[in-house]
Scaffold this motif. Structure first.
Motif, PDB file in Angstrom:
ATOM      1  N   MET A 285       0.982  -1.197   0.027  1.00 41.97           N
ATOM      2  CA  MET A 285      -0.003   0.020  -0.002  1.00 41.97           C
ATOM      3  C   MET A 285       0.981   1.268  -0.083  1.00 41.97           C
ATOM      4  SD  MET A 285      -2.910   1.305   0.254  1.00 41.97           S
ATOM      5  CE  MET A 285      -4.225  -0.031   0.828  1.00 41.97           C
TER       6      MET A 285
ATOM      7  N   LEU B  34       3.163   1.610  -3.341  1.00 39.38           N
ATOM      8  CA  LEU B  34       2.593   2.233  -4.484  1.00 39.38           C
ATOM      9  C   LEU B  34       2.159   3.685  -4.207  1.00 39.38           C
ATOM     10  CD1 LEU B  34       1.522   1.003  -6.933  1.00 39.38           C
ATOM     11  CD2 LEU B  34      -0.885   0.896  -6.185  1.00 39.38           C
ATOM     12  N   ARG B  35       1.684   3.829  -3.412  1.00 43.67           N
ATOM     13  CA  ARG B  35       1.565   5.395  -2.968  1.00 43.67           C
ATOM     14  C   ARG B  35       2.792   6.165  -3.043  1.00 43.67           C
ATOM     15  NH1 ARG B  35      -2.986   7.161   0.140  1.00 43.67           N
ATOM     16  NH2 ARG B  35      -3.598   4.951   0.790  1.00 43.67           N
TER      17      ARG B  35
ATOM     18  N   ARG C 167       4.156   6.501  -6.739  1.00 43.48           N
ATOM     19  CA  ARG C 167       3.496   7.650  -7.362  1.00 43.48           C
ATOM     20  C   ARG C 167       4.015   8.922  -7.279  1.00 43.48           C
ATOM     21  NH1 ARG C 167      -2.648   7.895  -7.004  1.00 43.48           N
ATOM     22  NH2 ARG C 167      -2.132   6.145  -5.533  1.00 43.48           N
TER      23      ARG C 167
ATOM     24  N   GLY D  90      -3.844   5.568   7.806  1.00 49.58           N
ATOM     25  CA  GLY D  90      -5.270   5.390   8.064  1.00 49.58           C
ATOM     26  C   GLY D  90      -5.827   6.617   9.084  1.00 49.58           C
ATOM     27  N   PRO D  91      -6.959   6.913   9.041  1.00 55.39           N
ATOM     28  CA  PRO D  91      -7.342   8.156   9.909  1.00 55.39           C
ATOM     29  C   PRO D  91      -7.758   7.748  11.645  1.00 55.39           C
ATOM     30  CG  PRO D  91      -9.107   7.257   8.703  1.00 55.39           C
ATOM     31  CD  PRO D  91      -8.307   6.368   8.200  1.00 55.39           C
ATOM     32  N   ARG D  92      -7.275   6.398  11.597  1.00 59.65           N
ATOM     33  CA  ARG D  92      -7.754   6.006  13.070  1.00 59.65           C
ATOM     34  C   ARG D  92      -6.597   6.190  14.037  1.00 59.65           C
ATOM     35  NH1 ARG D  92     -12.243   4.416  12.958  1.00 59.65           N
ATOM     36  NH2 ARG D  92     -13.229   2.946  11.256  1.00 59.65           N
TER      37      ARG D  92
ATOM     38  N   ARG E  86      -7.146   4.553  -5.754  1.00 63.12           N
ATOM     39  CA  ARG E  86      -7.340   4.672  -4.365  1.00 63.12           C
ATOM     40  C   ARG E  86      -8.716   3.680  -4.285  1.00 63.12           C
ATOM     41  NH1 ARG E  86      -7.589  10.206  -3.651  1.00 63.12           N
ATOM     42  NH2 ARG E  86      -5.694  10.600  -4.947  1.00 63.12           N
TER      43      ARG E  86
ATOM     44  N   LEU F  83      -7.691   0.271  -4.170  1.00 60.09           N
ATOM     45  CA  LEU F  83      -6.838  -0.394  -3.168  1.00 60.09           C
ATOM     46  C   LEU F  83      -7.597  -0.270  -1.736  1.00 60.09           C
ATOM     47  CD1 LEU F  83      -3.364   1.026  -4.619  1.00 60.09           C
ATOM     48  CD2 LEU F  83      -4.536  -1.276  -4.660  1.00 60.09           C
ATOM     49  N   LEU F  84      -8.080   0.735  -1.564  1.00 63.23           N
ATOM     50  CA  LEU F  84      -8.368   1.032  -0.171  1.00 63.23           C
ATOM     51  C   LEU F  84      -9.708   0.410   0.225  1.00 63.23           C
ATOM     52  CD1 LEU F  84      -7.716   4.829  -0.006  1.00 63.23           C
ATOM     53  CD2 LEU F  84      -6.427   3.028   0.836  1.00 63.23           C
ATOM     54  N   PRO F  85      -9.796  -0.019   1.552  1.00 65.95           N
ATOM     55  CA  PRO F  85     -11.109  -0.350   2.131  1.00 65.95           C
ATOM     56  C   PRO F  85     -11.853   0.869   2.119  1.00 65.95           C
ATOM     57  CG  PRO F  85      -9.528  -0.529   3.631  1.00 65.95           C
ATOM     58  CD  PRO F  85      -8.734  -0.111   2.258  1.00 65.95           C
TER      59      PRO F  85
ATOM     60  N   GLN G 295     -13.978   2.064   4.112  1.00 66.68           N
ATOM     61  CA  GLN G 295     -14.167   3.123   4.954  1.00 66.68           C
ATOM     62  C   GLN G 295     -13.072   4.365   5.013  1.00 66.68           C
ATOM     63  OE1 GLN G 295     -13.470  -0.015   5.868  1.00 66.68           O
ATOM     64  NE2 GLN G 295     -11.977  -0.066   7.348  1.00 66.68           N
ATOM     65  N   TYR G 296     -12.057   3.942   4.175  1.00 72.21           N
ATOM     66  CA  TYR G 296     -11.051   4.933   3.903  1.00 72.21           C
ATOM     67  C   TYR G 296     -11.123   6.033   3.048  1.00 72.21           C
ATOM     68  CZ  TYR G 296      -8.211   2.705   7.595  1.00 72.21           C
ATOM     69  OH  TYR G 296      -7.512   2.227   8.915  1.00 72.21           O
TER      70      TYR G 296
ATOM     71  N   TRP H  48     -12.354   9.261   3.956  1.00 74.88           N
ATOM     72  CA  TRP H  48     -11.163  10.069   4.467  1.00 74.88           C
ATOM     73  C   TRP H  48     -10.217  10.358   3.488  1.00 74.88           C
ATOM     74  CZ3 TRP H  48      -7.623  11.457   8.222  1.00 74.88           C
ATOM     75  CH2 TRP H  48      -6.201  11.153   7.878  1.00 74.88           C
ATOM     76  N   HIS H  49      -9.961   9.556   2.597  1.00 72.41           N
ATOM     77  CA  HIS H  49      -9.002  10.027   1.618  1.00 72.41           C
ATOM     78  C   HIS H  49      -9.477  10.846   0.478  1.00 72.41           C
ATOM     79  CE1 HIS H  49      -5.589   7.840   2.467  1.00 72.41           C
ATOM     80  NE2 HIS H  49      -6.407   6.701   2.796  1.00 72.41           N
TER      81      HIS H  49
END
Lengths: 134, 415
Positions: A1, A4-5, A8, A43-45, B334, B337-339, B341-342, B345-346
């Motif tokens: 994850m 890749l980000r 880029r 993540g936002p958590r 995005r 790739l992302l679940p 819930q994110y 947020w993104h």
């Protein structure tokens, strides 16, 4: 994850102007991109990721402050322990957390940092490997 | 009565009673409490064991035994008494057989033996699920139960029968002052138990499921609500420290909080320095990197998502001078790739892409179109999404054959 980000972001950084920018300028951009990727993938958590992204996004001179009510300083803990103070300074967003929370965030931060370092190391190694072949 | 007794009882348990008058007052209050217990004999019949049965005495004998030992100001006695106190309340088995003569004031047993046996039996009274038996001396008819750190499932079972069984019985005296419905843990009452047993998982599971978590103080330790909270907090902190120790290499051998913290700080600093250093190297080496393979990777189903993505992006982002193609591609990646819930947020936070592009935007108001083609057959190289995994399998094989880029290969290993 994260990989890749980051790749880029790296390509975007590179695209800006390979001749126009000094390496140090690019280095700063890359560093910023690295932290941003790390925080975004966490993540936002996580409190540290939010704080890190906030710090990064605050940089491009935003004059206008969002009227959003953000509760920042929950409890500015009286830092009696110099180690604790140092840890708070290191972990992004560490000034407002309780000690327990700080340790938790620090653990996650260390994990993500280590992964980011590994990733960057891999990229550098393979790039230099490519160069050394030729 | 209950609320009035709460502060009094906590005063008792604070262990600060030094005067005779205070102790007499305490004993009188205990007498009231016992009387109330006798008056409300709604104890649920349990396995036929009662408080007195635990002691192996009849009710009156127990009372006399308690009465024999005079009032003392020993430091251990409040703790021991508190143990017994909690035992009486917590143990539902303490049926109404405990009949004290009204005239006598129950006194705290100063005898170490009595306290010990009470403590031992208190373990039995409080806990229900037998996991393992503690060390010796306890008669086989008593199941001495302990909380096993490896059996968190027992923990939610454990307090819920207690709360269910006698919620009215709690009388809010000890329990309310202690378990304020916040993070308290169930601890063991064993003799000389190691205070740093990992009960973090128990704490978590217990907190989620129950309004009350009944806490039991360790033997010989203060039973004040404050000290209990502090102890819970301390154990939480110790658990986190252990986690950190595992993360940081070479920290497991170090003993002592300060040294461990020092090591952690050094590690974090070294990692940050490494990031700086590597970013410098990357900047130096960057022109040589061929990242065009990303073009194939990153373009996923762009067309279906284009309209929606565009609209959302316009809302979320400031109008950017860079081409919308990359935005769409980025958004699609995005989304892929992302679940789920994110993704909000993104969208909201714009991801790291714009932030990293931001300085670029400021610097170069016009630059070339970014190398994100709108079409492509490739799927994500690092396919995480489980829903797409089926699709990915065939495509990624094709991709792999295409990719001769060493970076991509290395990164495959990375994952």
């Amino acid at each position: 994850m994260v990989a890749l980000r980051f790749l880029r972001a790296l390509s975007l950084v590179r695209c800006s102007g390979p001749g126009a920018r000094s390496p140090s300028y690019r280095a700063r951009g890359i560093r910023r991109a690295a932290y941003a990727c790390m925080a975004a993938s966490a993540g936002p958590r996580r409190a540290w990721s939010r704080a890190l992204l906030r710090k990064i996004r605050r940089r491009p001179g935003r004059g206008l402050r969002r009227p959003r009510a953000v509760i920042r300083r929950r409890r500015p803990v009286g830092g009696g322990d110099p180690l604790e103070v140092a840890l708070r300074r290191l972990v992004p967003g560490g000034g407002c957390m309780e000690y327990c929370r700080l340790l938790e965030e620090a653990a996650d931060y260390v994990k993500c940092l280590a992964m980011q370092v590994r990733l960057m190391q891999t990229i550098v190694d393979s790039a230099s490997h490519v160069n050394s072949i030729d | 009565m209950e609320s009035a007794e709460a502060p009094q009882i906590s005063g008792v348990r604070s262990g600060s009673s030094g005067t005779c008058a205070a102790e007499i007052a305490e004993s009188l209050r205990f007498e009231e409490e016992i009387q109330s217990l006798i008056v409300h004999p709604n104890f649920e019949a349990s396995n036929g064991s009662s408080f007195t049965a635990l002691l192996g005495l009849s009710g009156n004998q127990a009372a006399e035994l308690l009465h024999e030992h005079g009032l003392t100001a020993a430091a251990s006695s409040p703790a021991g008494a508190a143990e017994m106190w909690r035992l009486r309340l917590g143990g539902d088995r303490a049926a109404g057989e405990l009949r004290l003569p009204l005239g006598c004031s129950p006194t705290f047993p100063s005898d170490a033996a009595i306290v010990e046996s009470a403590a031992r039996f208190s373990v039995f009274a409080s806990e229900e699920s037998p996991t393992s038996s503690s060390g010796g001396g306890i008669s086989p008819r008593l199941k001495v139960e302990q909380l096993d750190p490896d059996s968190p499932p027992s923990v939610p079972v454990l307090p819920s029968p207690k709360t269910k069984r006698s919620p009215a019985k709690r009388k809010g005296t000890c329990e309310k002052s202690k378990a304020r419905g916040t993070a308290k843990k169930i601890k063991r009452t064993e003799e000389k138990k190691d205070p740093t047993k990992a009960t973090a998982t128990e704490e978590d599971t217990a907190d989620e499921k129950l309004p009350y978590v009944h806490v039991r103080a360790r033997r010989g330790q203060a039973t004040d609500s404050h000290s209990l909270a502090e102890r819970a907090r301390r154990e939480k902190i110790n658990a986190r420290m252990k986690l950190l120790q595992e993360l940081v290499p070479g920290c497991s051998k170090i003993t002592g909080t300060a040294l461990v913290l020092d090591e952690i700080i050094n590690h974090v600093q070294s990692l940050q320095r490494q990031v700086e250093f590597l970013s410098m190297r990357l900047a130096a080496v960057n022109p040589c990197i061929d990242l065009s393979f990303l073009d194939h990777i990153l373009s996923t189903q762009c067309e279906p998502g284009a309209g929606a993505a565009n609209g959302r992006e316009a809302l979320a982002w400031n109008p950017a001078p860079w081409s919308p193609d990359s935005a769409i591609a980025g958004e699609d990646v995005r989304r892929l790739l992302l679940p789920r819930q994110y993704q909000v947020w993104h969208l909201d936070l714009l991801g790291p892409q714009q932030s990293s592009m931001a300085w670029e935007r400021d610097a170069t108001p016009h630059h070339n179109a970014l190398p994100f083609p709108g079409t492509g057959t490739g799927t994500s190289l690092f396919g995480y999404d489980s829903t797409n995994s089926g699709n990915l399998s065939s495509d990624s094989v094709a991709l792999n054959s295409e990719l001769t880029n060493p970076i991509a290969k290395r990164l495959l290993e990375f994952y």
